[in-house]
Design an enzyme around this catalytic site. Structure first.
Site, short mmCIF file in Angstrom:
data_model
loop_
_atom_site.label_atom_id
_atom_site.label_comp_id
_atom_site.label_asym_id
_atom_site.label_seq_id
_atom_site.Cartn_x
_atom_site.Cartn_y
_atom_site.Cartn_z
N HIS A 52 0.94 -0.91 0.03
CA HIS A 52 -0.05 0.13 0.02
C HIS A 52 1.12 1.54 0.02
O HIS A 52 2.14 1.30 0.02
CB HIS A 52 -1.05 0.17 0.72
N HIS A 91 8.55 7.30 -5.06
CA HIS A 91 7.85 6.74 -6.09
C HIS A 91 8.43 4.64 -6.05
O HIS A 91 9.39 4.16 -6.77
CB HIS A 91 7.98 6.75 -7.48
#
Length: 138
Positions: free
Chosen positions: A39, A80
């Site tokens: 997540h 990221h």
């Protein structure tokens, strides 16, 4: 003493999971954060330094330089990325926001200019959850 804070942002994924526990125990303790498919969070990072203003510039530290140090030593390594798999300074650690804040401190502190002291890392995981770290080892 003057305190200067720079705010930066990064996105990263992680999973909270204790490999010595059963899947059921991990689900019980960490809930959705133990999701096998990971997540992510949109982290807000507050880096506060302190010092005396330079008489020639009036700055505790040039904020562009501080931003560059944060980018080079922190956000370029985290943005990221998967915190559990991709981040060298978190290798072998439990990827909690608490440990991430400590890791960020360790990445930045050695690169600050003379006379500038790292005061606090404040890291928001969500708008309602954040940690603060002041450099005192637990």
């Amino acid at each position: 003493m003057v305190y200067l804070t720079r705010v930066e942002h990064f996105n990263a994924a992680h999973k909270l999971y204790n490999p010595s526990w059963t899947a059921e125990k991990n689900d019980e303790v960490f809930g959705k954060c133990a999701n096998t498919n990971w997540h992510g969070h949109n982290y807000e990072l507050y880096v506060t330094v302190k010092g005396r203003p330079n008489p020639d510039t009036g700055f505790v530290m040039d904020v562009k330089r501080l931003s560059g140090l944060i980018k080079e030593h922190v956000t370029d390594k985290l943005d990221h990325r998967n915190l559990n798999l991709d981040v060298d300074f978190l290798e072998g650690q439990f990827c909690s926001t608490e440990n991430l804040a400590i890791g960020i401190w360790k990445q930045l502190e050695p690169h600050l200019p003379e006379g500038v002291v790292l005061h606090c890392i404040k890291l928001y995981e969500t708008p309602r959850i954040y940690v603060e770290y002041f450099g005192d080892e637990c």
